[in-house]
Design an enzyme around this catalytic site. Sequence first.
Site, PDB file in Angstrom:
ATOM      1  N   ARG A  15      91.056  26.384  54.733  1.00  0.00           N
ATOM      2  CA  ARG A  15      92.435  26.417  54.264  1.00  0.00           C
ATOM      3  C   ARG A  15      93.385  26.213  55.443  1.00  0.00           C
ATOM      4  O   ARG A  15      92.998  26.349  56.603  1.00  0.00           O
ATOM      5  CB  ARG A  15      92.740  27.760  53.579  1.00  0.00           C
ATOM      6  CG  ARG A  15      92.079  27.938  52.227  1.00  0.00           C
ATOM      7  CD  ARG A  15      92.298  29.338  51.663  1.00  0.00           C
ATOM      8  NE  ARG A  15      91.544  30.347  52.404  1.00  0.00           N
ATOM      9  CZ  ARG A  15      91.571  31.646  52.132  1.00  0.00           C
ATOM     10  NH1 ARG A  15      92.331  32.099  51.143  1.00  0.00           N
ATOM     11  NH2 ARG A  15      90.852  32.498  52.836  1.00  0.00           N
ATOM     12  N   HIS A  96      95.243  42.321  56.353  1.00  0.00           N
ATOM     13  CA  HIS A  96      94.182  43.257  55.935  1.00  0.00           C
ATOM     14  C   HIS A  96      93.806  44.188  57.091  1.00  0.00           C
ATOM     15  O   HIS A  96      92.664  44.227  57.552  1.00  0.00           O
ATOM     16  CB  HIS A  96      92.951  42.492  55.437  1.00  0.00           C
ATOM     17  CG  HIS A  96      93.218  41.590  54.274  1.00  0.00           C
ATOM     18  ND1 HIS A  96      93.555  42.073  53.020  1.00  0.00           N
ATOM     19  CD2 HIS A  96      93.214  40.233  54.172  1.00  0.00           C
ATOM     20  CE1 HIS A  96      93.738  41.050  52.196  1.00  0.00           C
ATOM     21  NE2 HIS A  96      93.548  39.936  52.869  1.00  0.00           N
ATOM     22  N   GLU A 118      99.653  40.181  51.915  1.00  0.00           N
ATOM     23  CA  GLU A 118      99.078  41.037  50.865  1.00  0.00           C
ATOM     24  C   GLU A 118      99.915  42.255  50.523  1.00  0.00           C
ATOM     25  O   GLU A 118      99.630  42.935  49.524  1.00  0.00           O
ATOM     26  CB  GLU A 118      97.655  41.468  51.251  1.00  0.00           C
ATOM     27  CG  GLU A 118      97.557  42.483  52.384  1.00  0.00           C
ATOM     28  CD  GLU A 118      97.470  41.845  53.766  1.00  0.00           C
ATOM     29  OE1 GLU A 118      97.124  42.568  54.718  1.00  0.00           O
ATOM     30  OE2 GLU A 118      97.743  40.637  53.890  1.00  0.00           O
ATOM     31  N   ARG A 203      96.685  49.565  30.858  1.00  0.00           N
ATOM     32  CA  ARG A 203      96.080  48.300  31.253  1.00  0.00           C
ATOM     33  C   ARG A 203      94.898  47.957  30.358  1.00  0.00           C
ATOM     34  O   ARG A 203      94.703  46.791  29.978  1.00  0.00           O
ATOM     35  CB  ARG A 203      95.628  48.376  32.715  1.00  0.00           C
ATOM     36  CG  ARG A 203      95.045  47.078  33.245  1.00  0.00           C
ATOM     37  CD  ARG A 203      96.049  45.953  33.170  1.00  0.00           C
ATOM     38  NE  ARG A 203      95.460  44.656  33.507  1.00  0.00           N
ATOM     39  CZ  ARG A 203      95.846  43.513  32.984  1.00  0.00           C
ATOM     40  NH1 ARG A 203      96.812  43.481  32.079  1.00  0.00           N
ATOM     41  NH2 ARG A 203      95.276  42.392  33.348  1.00  0.00           N
ATOM     42  N   LEU A 240      91.774  47.527  44.072  1.00  0.00           N
ATOM     43  CA  LEU A 240      92.731  47.302  45.167  1.00  0.00           C
ATOM     44  C   LEU A 240      93.715  48.451  45.250  1.00  0.00           C
ATOM     45  O   LEU A 240      94.294  48.865  44.247  1.00  0.00           O
ATOM     46  CB  LEU A 240      93.510  45.997  44.931  1.00  0.00           C
ATOM     47  CG  LEU A 240      94.677  45.743  45.895  1.00  0.00           C
ATOM     48  CD1 LEU A 240      94.142  45.368  47.272  1.00  0.00           C
ATOM     49  CD2 LEU A 240      95.599  44.656  45.369  1.00  0.00           C
ATOM     50  N   ALA A 268      86.635  43.088  47.029  1.00  0.00           N
ATOM     51  CA  ALA A 268      87.497  43.959  47.835  1.00  0.00           C
ATOM     52  C   ALA A 268      87.055  44.030  49.293  1.00  0.00           C
ATOM     53  O   ALA A 268      87.577  44.844  50.057  1.00  0.00           O
ATOM     54  CB  ALA A 268      87.520  45.370  47.232  1.00  0.00           C
ATOM     55  N   ILE A 269      86.127  43.169  49.706  1.00  0.00           N
ATOM     56  CA  ILE A 269      85.556  43.279  51.044  1.00  0.00           C
ATOM     57  C   ILE A 269      86.609  43.068  52.130  1.00  0.00           C
ATOM     58  O   ILE A 269      86.498  43.625  53.234  1.00  0.00           O
ATOM     59  CB  ILE A 269      84.372  42.297  51.209  1.00  0.00           C
ATOM     60  CG1 ILE A 269      83.574  42.599  52.484  1.00  0.00           C
ATOM     61  CG2 ILE A 269      84.841  40.850  51.165  1.00  0.00           C
ATOM     62  CD1 ILE A 269      82.871  43.936  52.475  1.00  0.00           C
ATOM     63  N   ASP A 270      87.669  42.296  51.857  1.00  0.00           N
ATOM     64  CA  ASP A 270      88.746  42.128  52.837  1.00  0.00           C
ATOM     65  C   ASP A 270      89.390  43.460  53.204  1.00  0.00           C
ATOM     66  O   ASP A 270      89.948  43.607  54.288  1.00  0.00           O
ATOM     67  CB  ASP A 270      89.842  41.202  52.278  1.00  0.00           C
ATOM     68  CG  ASP A 270      89.594  39.746  52.650  1.00  0.00           C
ATOM     69  OD1 ASP A 270      88.822  39.504  53.590  1.00  0.00           O
ATOM     70  OD2 ASP A 270      90.171  38.866  52.008  1.00  0.00           O
ATOM     71  N   VAL A 298      81.421  37.834  50.715  1.00  0.00           N
ATOM     72  CA  VAL A 298      82.121  36.876  51.567  1.00  0.00           C
ATOM     73  C   VAL A 298      83.577  37.307  51.714  1.00  0.00           C
ATOM     74  O   VAL A 298      84.282  37.520  50.727  1.00  0.00           O
ATOM     75  CB  VAL A 298      82.027  35.454  50.994  1.00  0.00           C
ATOM     76  CG1 VAL A 298      82.888  34.491  51.803  1.00  0.00           C
ATOM     77  CG2 VAL A 298      80.573  34.994  50.986  1.00  0.00           C
ATOM     78  N   ALA A 299      84.022  37.423  52.968  1.00  0.00           N
ATOM     79  CA  ALA A 299      85.342  38.001  53.235  1.00  0.00           C
ATOM     80  C   ALA A 299      86.496  37.017  53.061  1.00  0.00           C
ATOM     81  O   ALA A 299      87.652  37.419  53.103  1.00  0.00           O
ATOM     82  CB  ALA A 299      85.372  38.580  54.655  1.00  0.00           C
ATOM     83  N   ASN A 300      86.179  35.751  52.880  1.00  0.00           N
ATOM     84  CA  ASN A 300      87.249  34.778  52.593  1.00  0.00           C
ATOM     85  C   ASN A 300      86.817  33.881  51.436  1.00  0.00           C
ATOM     86  O   ASN A 300      86.736  32.662  51.560  1.00  0.00           O
ATOM     87  CB  ASN A 300      87.608  33.961  53.838  1.00  0.00           C
ATOM     88  CG  ASN A 300      86.443  33.135  54.375  1.00  0.00           C
ATOM     89  OD1 ASN A 300      85.282  33.543  54.269  1.00  0.00           O
ATOM     90  ND2 ASN A 300      86.734  31.991  54.951  1.00  0.00           N
ATOM     91  N   MET A 301      86.543  34.508  50.309  1.00  0.00           N
ATOM     92  CA  MET A 301      86.019  33.781  49.159  1.00  0.00           C
ATOM     93  C   MET A 301      86.844  32.540  48.803  1.00  0.00           C
ATOM     94  O   MET A 301      86.289  31.457  48.590  1.00  0.00           O
ATOM     95  CB  MET A 301      85.909  34.707  47.945  1.00  0.00           C
ATOM     96  CG  MET A 301      84.724  35.638  47.993  1.00  0.00           C
ATOM     97  SD  MET A 301      84.651  36.723  46.537  1.00  0.00           S
ATOM     98  CE  MET A 301      84.387  35.514  45.247  1.00  0.00           C
TER      99      MET A 301
END
Length: 372
Positions: A15, A96, A118, A203, A240, A268-270, A298-301
Amino acid sequence: MIIGVPKEIKNHEYRIGLTPAGVKELAVNGHQVIVENNGGAAIGFDNAQYIEAGAKIIDEAAEIFATADMIIKVKEPQAIECKMLRPGQILFTYLHLAPDPKQTELLITSGATCIAYETVTSPTGGLPLLAPMSEVAGRMSIQAGAHALEIAQGGLGALLGGVPGVAPAKVLVVGGGVVGTQAARMAVGMGADVTILDRSLPRLRQLDTEFDGRLKTVYSTADAMAQLIVEADLVIGAVLIPGAEAPKLVTKAHIKAMKKGAVVVDVAIDQGGCFETSKATTHQDPTYIVDDVVHYCVANMPGGVARTSTMALTNATLPFAVTIANKGAKQALLEDEHLLAGLNVAAGKITYKPVADVLGYEFVEAKTALSL
């Protein structure tokens, strides 16, 4: 203002902070944009497009950091990038910080004004700069989970939607926010048997209405989690707490109780992950196995679909970037409480309380830090 857009250097991160259309918008507002050479080439945004939009191409990231008044990125700055930041320089990107004490320390030392995508808020209470990537990650979580369920990937060999005469896989989505809703949408669309856990009854009512009975909604308790997780083939972690470390809702005992070859995807790994057994992975090596359960963390899916993600992210961040460039960081932040909520570090101080609390720093009000 001079706005710098360096090439991302995190593993398999393609990105880029601005599309050519985003560059043109800033140029129309009278600002100079400098973009690192081939920064967007991997996703079809070549140097010629950036030049046509009004950008200047720079060969070295160091020159961008040394020249720009504001750095616009996607992922959190890596250590080498943090060390190139300078006092008063604006950093506008995902940070993060809560699970990342080293980055936090480096940003404090830099003296830069660091605004985290974020934690920017909206008048309706949402997180408008996190939402587009949450939408992407939520949808990708099912795609990734379905692939990991294949036996060649270590999974139990189940097809998410089943086939006539064979029951579909059971998908448990932990959290009914943006990520969870998008994950559920994809899983339902693929024909899976989907359950969403959440602690908000309003919700759950919304989701029940939105999906018109095509999934099950369950109020989240320890008992509900313990019962549902042993039946699940695929579990999506989608919880989150804005800007704070994710709560560990799925424990080692839960993982141990799951069936062999089941898959967990921790979106939520970030923020540190919501499974006790989670550790960050990369697109190059996305999975590992604990107690016969496949973990995808994966931290940047969204980086896996970098073109779509870049366009979606620029759509969301650009109005804020233009405002910051037009007014300067201090005025822009003080005039907009929602942008101010995005300020995490300024003048060597932590200005976002959840980060200060979890990492043990003194919390300084954002407006106070801006006056230093």
